[in-house]
Design a protein around this motif. Structure first.
Motif, PDB file in Angstrom:
ATOM      1  N   UNK A 194       0.828  -1.203   0.000  1.00 22.89           N
ATOM      2  CA  UNK A 194       0.000   0.000   0.000  1.00 22.89           C
ATOM      3  C   UNK A 194       0.865   1.257   0.000  1.00 22.89           C
ATOM      4  N   UNK A 195       1.899   1.275   0.811  1.00 27.90           N
ATOM      5  CA  UNK A 195       2.794   2.435   0.837  1.00 27.90           C
ATOM      6  C   UNK A 195       3.473   2.639  -0.515  1.00 27.90           C
ATOM      7  N   UNK A 196       3.901   1.567  -1.129  1.00 24.99           N
ATOM      8  CA  UNK A 196       4.540   1.663  -2.452  1.00 24.99           C
ATOM      9  C   UNK A 196       3.566   2.196  -3.490  1.00 24.99           C
ATOM     10  N   UNK A 197       2.309   1.750  -3.452  1.00 24.05           N
ATOM     11  CA  UNK A 197       1.309   2.207  -4.420  1.00 24.05           C
ATOM     12  C   UNK A 197       1.009   3.694  -4.244  1.00 24.05           C
ATOM     13  N   UNK A 198       0.939   4.162  -3.008  1.00 32.30           N
ATOM     14  CA  UNK A 198       0.683   5.583  -2.750  1.00 32.30           C
ATOM     15  C   UNK A 198       1.836   6.427  -3.288  1.00 32.30           C
ATOM     16  N   UNK A 199       3.064   6.027  -3.018  1.00 31.75           N
ATOM     17  CA  UNK A 199       4.230   6.771  -3.503  1.00 31.75           C
ATOM     18  C   UNK A 199       4.260   6.767  -5.029  1.00 31.75           C
ATOM     19  N   UNK A 200       3.955   5.633  -5.636  1.00 31.12           N
ATOM     20  CA  UNK A 200       3.945   5.540  -7.098  1.00 31.12           C
ATOM     21  C   UNK A 200       2.875   6.425  -7.716  1.00 31.12           C
ATOM     22  N   UNK A 201       1.701   6.480  -7.100  1.00 29.87           N
ATOM     23  CA  UNK A 201       0.625   7.349  -7.600  1.00 29.87           C
ATOM     24  C   UNK A 201       1.015   8.821  -7.522  1.00 29.87           C
ATOM     25  N   UNK A 202       1.612   9.221  -6.422  1.00 27.37           N
ATOM     26  CA  UNK A 202       2.050  10.614  -6.271  1.00 27.37           C
ATOM     27  C   UNK A 202       3.105  10.938  -7.315  1.00 27.37           C
ATOM     28  N   UNK A 203       4.033  10.035  -7.538  1.00 23.11           N
ATOM     29  CA  UNK A 203       5.073  10.236  -8.548  1.00 23.11           C
ATOM     30  C   UNK A 203       4.471  10.382  -9.945  1.00 23.11           C
ATOM     31  N   UNK A 204       3.504   9.555 -10.284  1.00 24.70           N
ATOM     32  CA  UNK A 204       2.884   9.615 -11.616  1.00 24.70           C
ATOM     33  C   UNK A 204       2.110  10.924 -11.821  1.00 24.70           C
TER      34      UNK A 204
END
Length: 168
Positions: free
Chosen positions: A32-42
């Motif tokens: 979940x933490x990885x997905x949140x960081x990836x979404x913010x980056x995108x």
């Protein structure tokens, strides 16, 4: 009674040990933490790319007009050096090309380049521009390169064969 006290103390100490949650070492991130960081980056990347599209289009347009300018100067120099009339047709026969050739009975192609498809033919566009043997143009005129955003005008002046671009 001593036995009972010891057994009770032993039972309570074992209960404390067994009922405590297992201690784990955390050495990474959760999914979940990885997905949140990836979404913010995108989202940040997408926001940076939006103005890049218009910048790329402007750079491509500038490069095209610089190429046209170099080709026209070369055609003018060819007319003077070879003592021949040189014709330049833009949007020749409704196609997206400009064609530079000798204006004699035996036409010799000097250059033929594609005009990018985003530029459309404009009814105000002059026909053929001819560089005479002395480097001057036969008549004045304008060539219009129209896109959805703007129109760029190539203006030929009478006299010494000068030309320049303006945006409308």
């Amino acid at each position: 009674m001593r036995r009972h006290v010891r057994a009770g103390a032993l039972f309570r100490s074992m209960q404390r040990v067994l009922c405590q949650p297992a201690v784990r070492k955390e050495s990474g991130f959760t999914l979940l933490e990885m997905m949140v960081v990836l979404c913010v980056f995108m989202v940040c990347l997408a926001a940076a790319l939006i103005p890049l599209r218009t910048t790329v289009s402007a750079v491509n347009d500038r490069q095209f007009f610089q190429q046209v300018e170099r080709d026209l100067f070369a055609a003018q120099a060819y007319a003077i050096a070879k003592n021949k009339n040189i014709a330049v047709d833009f949007f020749e026969n409704g196609t997206n090309y400009y064609h530079i050739y000798t204006y004699d009975s035996a036409r010799k192609t000097i250059e033929k380049r594609e005009i990018p498809s985003r530029f459309k033919w404009d009814a105000r566009t002059a026909g053929t521009i001819v560089f005479l043997r002395k480097g001057t143009v036969s008549r004045t005129g304008s060539i219009f390169f129209a896109t959805q955003e703007k129109t760029t005008r190539l203006i030929f002046l009478i006299g010494r064969g000068r030309f320049y671009f303006t945006s409308e």
